[in-house]
Design an enzyme around this catalytic site. Structure first.
Site, PDB file in Angstrom:
ATOM      1  N   SER A 202     -31.709 -38.728 -40.740  1.00 52.61           N
ATOM      2  CA  SER A 202     -33.204 -39.211 -40.200  1.00 52.61           C
ATOM      3  C   SER A 202     -32.646 -37.930 -39.110  1.00 52.61           C
ATOM      4  O   SER A 202     -33.919 -38.053 -38.110  1.00 52.61           O
ATOM      5  CB  SER A 202     -33.310 -40.943 -39.971  1.00 52.61           C
ATOM      6  OG  SER A 202     -33.102 -41.219 -40.864  1.00 52.61           O
TER       7      SER A 202
ATOM      8  N   LYS B  26     -33.460 -34.351 -53.389  1.00 46.78           N
ATOM      9  CA  LYS B  26     -33.128 -36.001 -54.277  1.00 46.78           C
ATOM     10  C   LYS B  26     -34.412 -35.064 -55.936  1.00 46.78           C
ATOM     11  O   LYS B  26     -34.160 -34.469 -55.960  1.00 46.78           O
ATOM     12  CB  LYS B  26     -33.543 -36.891 -53.386  1.00 46.78           C
ATOM     13  CG  LYS B  26     -32.742 -36.766 -51.951  1.00 46.78           C
ATOM     14  CD  LYS B  26     -33.277 -37.505 -51.468  1.00 46.78           C
ATOM     15  CE  LYS B  26     -32.191 -37.998 -49.971  1.00 46.78           C
ATOM     16  NZ  LYS B  26     -31.684 -39.102 -49.157  1.00 46.78           N
TER      17      LYS B  26
ATOM     18  N   HIS C 189     -22.838 -36.572 -51.971  1.00 42.35           N
ATOM     19  CA  HIS C 189     -23.673 -37.454 -51.062  1.00 42.35           C
ATOM     20  C   HIS C 189     -23.991 -38.770 -51.063  1.00 42.35           C
ATOM     21  O   HIS C 189     -23.587 -38.999 -52.583  1.00 42.35           O
ATOM     22  CB  HIS C 189     -25.132 -37.181 -51.709  1.00 42.35           C
ATOM     23  CG  HIS C 189     -26.224 -37.203 -51.062  1.00 42.35           C
ATOM     24  ND1 HIS C 189     -26.369 -38.818 -50.826  1.00 42.35           N
ATOM     25  CD2 HIS C 189     -27.254 -36.682 -49.756  1.00 42.35           C
ATOM     26  CE1 HIS C 189     -28.061 -38.541 -50.083  1.00 42.35           C
ATOM     27  NE2 HIS C 189     -27.704 -37.558 -49.508  1.00 42.35           N
TER      28      HIS C 189
ATOM     29  N   GLU D 176     -22.492 -37.490 -43.055  1.00 44.11           N
ATOM     30  CA  GLU D 176     -23.591 -38.327 -43.025  1.00 44.11           C
ATOM     31  C   GLU D 176     -23.483 -39.534 -43.056  1.00 44.11           C
ATOM     32  O   GLU D 176     -22.895 -40.634 -43.610  1.00 44.11           O
ATOM     33  CB  GLU D 176     -24.634 -37.759 -44.456  1.00 44.11           C
ATOM     34  CG  GLU D 176     -24.516 -36.623 -45.059  1.00 44.11           C
ATOM     35  CD  GLU D 176     -25.917 -36.281 -45.673  1.00 44.11           C
ATOM     36  OE1 GLU D 176     -27.766 -35.957 -45.165  1.00 44.11           O
ATOM     37  OE2 GLU D 176     -25.912 -36.227 -47.002  1.00 44.11           O
TER      38      GLU D 176
ATOM     39  N   GLY E 132     -31.821 -41.912 -44.909  1.00 39.28           N
ATOM     40  CA  GLY E 132     -33.226 -42.127 -44.979  1.00 39.28           C
ATOM     41  C   GLY E 132     -33.883 -43.752 -44.855  1.00 39.28           C
ATOM     42  O   GLY E 132     -35.066 -44.039 -45.346  1.00 39.28           O
TER      43      GLY E 132
ATOM     44  N   GLU F 232     -25.128 -41.199 -52.016  1.00 41.68           N
ATOM     45  CA  GLU F 232     -26.119 -41.611 -53.287  1.00 41.68           C
ATOM     46  C   GLU F 232     -25.809 -41.339 -54.166  1.00 41.68           C
ATOM     47  O   GLU F 232     -25.723 -42.893 -55.404  1.00 41.68           O
ATOM     48  CB  GLU F 232     -27.725 -41.087 -52.980  1.00 41.68           C
ATOM     49  CG  GLU F 232     -28.578 -41.514 -52.009  1.00 41.68           C
ATOM     50  CD  GLU F 232     -29.850 -41.243 -52.028  1.00 41.68           C
ATOM     51  OE1 GLU F 232     -30.599 -39.447 -52.307  1.00 41.68           O
ATOM     52  OE2 GLU F 232     -30.426 -41.188 -50.202  1.00 41.68           O
TER      53      GLU F 232
ATOM     54  N   ASN G 108     -32.512 -31.194 -48.873  1.00 41.02           N
ATOM     55  CA  ASN G 108     -32.288 -32.023 -49.788  1.00 41.02           C
ATOM     56  C   ASN G 108     -33.711 -32.814 -50.673  1.00 41.02           C
ATOM     57  O   ASN G 108     -33.859 -34.021 -49.698  1.00 41.02           O
ATOM     58  CB  ASN G 108     -31.147 -33.242 -49.811  1.00 41.02           C
ATOM     59  CG  ASN G 108     -30.391 -34.213 -50.940  1.00 41.02           C
ATOM     60  OD1 ASN G 108     -31.308 -33.951 -51.835  1.00 41.02           O
ATOM     61  ND2 ASN G 108     -30.617 -35.167 -50.623  1.00 41.02           N
TER      62      ASN G 108
HETATM   63  C1  PEP Z   1     -30.186 -37.233 -46.812  1.00 39.79           C
HETATM   64  O1  PEP Z   1     -30.364 -37.172 -48.462  1.00 39.79           O
HETATM   65  O2  PEP Z   1     -28.947 -36.446 -46.751  1.00 39.79           O
HETATM   66  C2  PEP Z   1     -30.822 -37.266 -45.614  1.00 39.79           C
HETATM   67  C3  PEP Z   1     -30.273 -36.705 -44.450  1.00 39.79           C
HETATM   68  O3  PEP Z   1     -32.195 -38.040 -45.540  1.00 39.79           O
HETATM   69  P1  PEP Z   1     -32.916 -38.597 -44.774  1.00 39.79           P
HETATM   70  O4  PEP Z   1     -33.253 -36.857 -43.994  1.00 39.79           O
HETATM   71  O5  PEP Z   1     -33.779 -38.592 -45.452  1.00 39.79           O
HETATM   72  O6  PEP Z   1     -32.182 -39.479 -44.057  1.00 39.79           O
END
Ligand code: PEP
Length: 255
Positions: free
Chosen positions: A213, A11, A95, A167, A173, A97, A9
């Site tokens: 992460s 973003k 997601h 998630e 992040g 976000e 992803n």
């Molecule tokens: C994501 O944006 O779905 C995500 C898991 O980001 P990160 O790996 O940076 O935590």
């Protein structure tokens, strides 16, 4: 056994130029990759260019969001058919976000999932609890609500074809990934609910992937868990070597 599924992803990162350069380089690195599904989700502007760059390779492409209507006066939005025409086979829906910053709800997730399936796009439906919800011991109840409402009305066959990304919001992040125990518990719960609500075949075939992460040095401990079928990767997917390493370690762990 479910094939490991690893998705990037990006973003709101990468210009069209940067995205296509990545896709070409990455394609060369993973050209022999079998036994793994790999997906890149670039920004909308780069979708077509990335899809062209990975054509006839083991890599597929996803949109990061979509609107549930086919077309209309919805300034700034993009439909499932448009994603498909641009070369996408998958679409990320719900997601955290988008839930947190753009008022996405379980109801809109559901409308989008239905529309995506109708356009023959595979939804990657994101679910997961916030830190406050985890601290109040509400994690499993939140997952139940998001699964029930987000997948409402879908058939067992449709759920079988889906990807669900667990998630935990506090792990996205932040550099703080869920421990194998935390991820294992959530994934086992999701799988058991899929079995209960959509049937054994749906539960056995649906990919449930972890996001939060994920990096080359922690993918192994997560992907070896019986109900973790892959990863949705944000930050570490922006670098060709790091993302290719995550793909390689997922394949090794799966054999
Ligand atoms: C994501 O944006 O779905 C995500 C898991 O980001 P990160 O790996 O940076 O935590």
């Amino acid at each position: 056994m479910r094939t490991p599924f690893i998705a990037a992803n990006w973003k709101m990162f990468k210009t069209v130029h940067d995205a296509v350069v990545f896709a070409k380089e990455f394609r060369a690195v993973v050209k022999e990759a079998t036994g793994v599904e790999i997906v890149l989700a670039p920004p909308f502007t780069a979708l077509h260019g990335v899809a062209e760059a990975v054509r006839n390779s083991p890599v597929a492409v996803a949109g990061q969001d979509m609107h549930w209507e086919r077309e209309g006066a919805f300034t700034g939005e993009i439909s499932a058919g448009m994603l498909k025409e641009a070369g996408a086979e998958f679409v990320i829906i719900g997601h955290s976000e988008r839930r947190r910053l753009f008022n996405e709800t379980d109801a809109t997730v559901n409308r989008k999932a239905v529309a995506a399936l109708g356009a023959e796009l595979t939804p990657i439906v994101c679910i997961g609890e916030t830190l406050e919800e985890r601290e109040r011991s509400e994690t499993l109840a939140v997952l139940d609500r998001q699964i029930k409402a987000g997948l409402d009305g879908l058939t067992g066959d449709q759920v079988a074809s889906l990807v669900i990304a667990y998630e935990p919001v506090w792990a996205i992040g932040t550099g703080r990934n869920a421990t194998p125990q935390q991820a294992g518990e959530a994934h086992a719960h999701i799988r058991s609910r899929l079995r209960q609500w959509f049937g054994a075949a749906a539960a056995d075939q649906c990919h449930v992937i972890y996001g939060g992460s994920v990096k080359p040095d922690n993918i192994h401990e997560l992907i070896v868990l019986p109900d973790v079928d892959g990863a949705l990767v944000g930050g570490a997917s922006l670098d060709v070597r790091a993302f290719a390493e995550i793909v390689a370690r997922s394949r090794q762990s799966a054999v």
